[in-house]
Design an enzyme around this catalytic site. Structure first.
Site, mmCIF file in Angstrom:
data_model
loop_
_atom_site.group_PDB
_atom_site.id
_atom_site.type_symbol
_atom_site.label_atom_id
_atom_site.label_comp_id
_atom_site.label_asym_id
_atom_site.label_seq_id
_atom_site.Cartn_x
_atom_site.Cartn_y
_atom_site.Cartn_z
ATOM 1 N N ASP A 262 0.868 -1.174 0.000
ATOM 2 C CA ASP A 262 0.000 0.000 0.000
ATOM 3 C C ASP A 262 0.911 1.232 0.000
ATOM 4 O OD1 ASP A 262 -2.137 1.704 0.021
ATOM 5 O OD2 ASP A 262 -3.209 0.700 1.641
HETATM 6 C C1 NOJ Z 1 -4.038 3.883 0.172
HETATM 7 C C2 NOJ Z 1 -5.235 3.019 0.346
HETATM 8 O O1 NOJ Z 1 -5.177 2.359 1.589
HETATM 9 C C3 NOJ Z 1 -5.433 1.973 -0.743
HETATM 10 O O2 NOJ Z 1 -6.714 1.434 -0.602
HETATM 11 C C4 NOJ Z 1 -5.230 2.553 -2.107
HETATM 12 O O3 NOJ Z 1 -5.426 1.562 -3.078
HETATM 13 C C5 NOJ Z 1 -3.848 3.154 -2.205
HETATM 14 N N1 NOJ Z 1 -3.703 4.208 -1.206
HETATM 15 C C6 NOJ Z 1 -3.548 3.729 -3.571
HETATM 16 O O4 NOJ Z 1 -4.285 4.871 -3.791
#
Ligand code: NOJ
Length: 719
Positions: A262
């Site tokens: 993430d």
């Molecule tokens: C953070 C989020 O937790 C996740 O769900 C998302 O896909 C990523 N950022 C990318 O934007």
């Protein structure tokens, strides 16, 4: 040696590490002021950026093509970048938030919606979407419940598999389709106290029983990518968690696709306090088989050294890079690095009639009628209808994570009602427009006057869109601002008031439940939300959504969920609210206000004849269960037939109820249908003390209805 092996053999270590790195497009374009900020902060050179293998987010097809072209000119191996984005509930034409869509209990609708999103996003240059999000949840305080399907792993898995089918279409290599990424592995929804990014402490048994099935269902449906979650699970952040990443994901489940971190999750191993520096963070993530690092630069700076120092072998690096190359090959990028992106096609698809029709149907079928004392549906013959409240003419109903959806594209309730009745029959007032102000009563007099003047009122209340979603958690689940007070005054002025809610989580609507004759939640319904609401209110459509997440009486009940294990001192339904020394509260009911599986209709469905093919099941025989459902009303409607079971005695405490199958059916007025389910031994399994997934002989109950009210029950034995 095949094509990809040959390619790999020509790559330098720097090139290889590039494939394992993803940055935001903003670092590549001169269009944002960020260019010298994060890039410098990340310690990246232009050469590093040029070597990176994939991109997160970008502004337009042209921007995507420019970045790709420049990359391909410079890249010695001519390996295209892949372009990824969070296309969660629509790209430009927006359908309900996942928590709403879950309430449709309708995999077909979920698949259709995902097709709409895939077509629009693919034409716009997106190749991979970070969806489905299948985190299991029990706590409405957590802002990200809006992205989930709620508190039931079976429904979550069924809807997520449908989304994956919709996104992958007839092959993710083809234009019009996207690859999916299941997230956030694992247990993110168990954030303590409902606070985002907070630690998660759950036993392995609970993890396997409630939290993991959603992710596994996505892999079974063919999701090629997995994103570990931000949280620590039982003390170890997911991306550095050997049990999650190595033992379960790679070994038990045999997942050989791509794992992507993430956003900055590798960098966050420092504040977590499990890595002293970036190098250690990179080591922890890589040894736990994270392939792509998103938006931090531990791999770029340290992976090569870790290999040279013998911590990792080049074979390990090659294995990770090969997973990425295979993924790019699956996407067809070596043949078409733009994946068919076509800005003109995208413009034609955005908000087109076909896509609007799909999202309108989805919005209507996701809405849940929570209360109806007979006020709804309203008659179109009424002389005057007042549409009142901060959400009466509020375009902010797409909800969080609505990608390129624009508020101004949505239809409001006022617009929907006016389209049905005509201008002259509709009055409106906002009541309290500022939801951040606890003293905003300036519009009350006008709202009360409008209510008095009308034959019926549609009172539109809710939470602002950014009260839910990532990082947006609450400790108070009541309607913000002066909305409760507005409701009291409007309902006093006109008792024929139906409340329509816009919300990204289950709210505390205890007050409304007491004073309003009807309550309909639309969740955040998306582009066609206002039209769908109007059609439901005036009976052009019949509500059929059922809750996939319980509405608590108040925040103090959280976490609350229908499939909870029993206690030694349960409070039974038949007993008064508080009886002392029972597992209950002295100041609140034990059960939620509205439970999982609950939702009203304008039709009246009668259940009868719950018949089992046998009262004995053996380890290798199934039981056929059938039940009759009759529409005892003069309105066609849809019903979600839900089959629950309870294992009466187990070696570990079993849930008081557990959904094991469901089917959504349509019934004409007076029509009766027989719905059949197959109950298998596998459905009875659970994790025992030794962690084995087994079923145990004994008595079971089958129940038909919903978690708060079973209309028919039968018993059988596993022998
Ligand atoms: C953070 C989020 O937790 C996740 O769900 C998302 O896909 C990523 N950022 C990318 O934007």
């Amino acid at each position: 040696m095949n094509r990809l092996e040959k390619l790999l053999s020509q790559m330098s270590i720097h090139d290889k590490i590039g494939q394992l790195t993803q940055y935001n497009a903003a670092l590549y374009t001169k269009t944002t002021a960020e260019i010298t900020g994060p890039k410098a902060k990340l310690g990246l050179t232009d050469e590093d950026l040029a070597a990176a293998g994939s991109i997160l987010n970008f502004a337009s097809v042209q921007e995507m093509k420019d970045i790709q072209d420049k990359h391909l000119q410079n890249d010695p191996n001519k390996i295209p970048m892949s372009f990824m984005m969070d296309v969660i509930h629509g790209y430009r034409t927006i359908f309900p938030i996942p928590l709403g869509l879950g309430c449709s209990f309708d995999p077909e609708i979920a698949e259709e919606c995902s097709r709409v999103a895939a077509r629009e996003a693919s034409a716009s240059g997106v190749q991979v979407t970070f969806t489905p999000m299948v985190d299991y949840v029990r706590d409405a305080r957590w802002g990200r419940v809006m992205e989930t399907c709620g508190e039931e792993p079976l429904v979550t898995g069924a809807l997520a598999a449908a989304q994956i089918r919709g996104f992958h279409g007839d092959g993710m290599e083809k234009p019009g389709n996207l690859a999916t990424c299941v997230k956030h592995y694992a247990g993110y929804g168990g954030a303590e106290a409902g606070r985002d990014y907070n630690l998660v402490e759950v036993s392995e048994r609970e993890l396997r029983e409630y939290y993991l099935p959603g992710y596994k269902a996505c892999l079974d449906a063919g999701a090629p990518m997995v994103m570990p979650s931000f949280n620590s699970l039982n003390g170890i952040p997911s991306i550095a968690n050997p049990m999650l990443m190595q033992k379960i994901l790679r070994q038990e489940w045999g997942f050989d696709g791509v794992v992507i971190s993430d956003y900055n999750a590798i960098g966050e191993l420092l504040p977590h306090g499990v890595a002293a520096d970036q190098k250690e963070a990179a080591k922890l993530a890589f040894e736990n088989t994270c392939d792509i690092e998103m938006c931090s630069s531990g791999y770029f700076h340290h992976l090569e050294a870790l290999i040279k120092e013998g911590i990792f072998t080049e074979e390990q690096l090659d294995a990770a890079v090969m997973r990425v190359l295979k993924f790019k090959d699956q996407l067809g990028l070596f043949d078409d690095p733009y994946h068919g992106a076509d800005a003109e096609l995208a413009e034609r698809l955005f908000l087109c009639d076909e896509h609007r029709a799909v999202v309108k149907k989805a919005a209507a079928e996701s809405a849940v009628l929570l209360k109806n004392d007979g006020l709804l549906p309203l008659s179109e013959k009424l002389n005057k209808v007042a549409v009142i409240g901060p959400f009466a003419d509020n375009h902010g109903i797409n909800g969080f994570w609505s990608c390129n959806g624009k508020d101004e594209d949505t239809t409001t309730v006022l617009q929907g009602v006016t389209a049905l009745l005509g201008d002259d029959k509709v009055v409106t007032a906002v009541g309290c427009g500022n939801l951040w102000d606890d003293n905003d009563t300036a519009g009350f007099a006008e709202a009360v006057a409008a209510a008095k003047e009308a034959d019926a009122v549609i009172l539109c209340l809710g939470e602002p869109q950014n009260y839910s979603g990532e990082g947006n958690c609450r400790t108070d689940l009541r309607l913000p601002g002066m909305q409760e007070e507005l409701a009291k005054q409007v309902i006093a002025a006109n008792p024929n008031t139906a409340v329509v809610l816009f919300n990204g989580r289950p709210l505390d609507v205890s007050l409304l439940h007491k004073i309003a004759p009807a309550i309909l939640t639309m969740w955040f319904p998306g582009t066609e939300g206002g039209n769908a609401a109007a059609e439901l209110i005036f009976g052009k459509r019949n509500p059929c959504g059922k809750l996939t997440m319980s509405f608590p009486h108040n925040v103090g009940q959280c976490p609350i969920y229908y499939n909870h294990p029993n206690t030694g001192r349960p409070r039974w339904r038949s007993q008064p609210d508080h009886r002392g020394y029972a597992s209950d509260y002295i100041d609140c009911a034990t059960l939620p206000l509205y439970s999982f599986g609950y939702g009203l209709s304008y039709s009246n469905f009668q259940y009868s004849d719950l018949i089992l093919s046998s009262r004995e099941m053996t380890m290798d025989s199934n039981i056929q269960v059938s039940v009759k459902v009759r529409n005892d009303s003069d309105r066609a409607g849809k019903e979600v037939v839900q089959l629950y079971m309870r294992d009466l005695v187990g070696s570990v405490v079993r849930p008081v109820q557990q959904l094991i199958a469901f089917e959504k059916i349509s019934l004409e007025p007076g029509e009766e249908k027989t719905v059949s389910f197959t109950v298998t031994e596998e459905m009875l399994r659970f994790y025992d003390m030794e962690g084995r997934h087994i079923s145990e002989k004994g008595d079971f109950t089958l129940m038909i209805g919903h978690a708060d009210h079973f209309v028919l029950t039968e018993k059988f034995q596993l022998v």
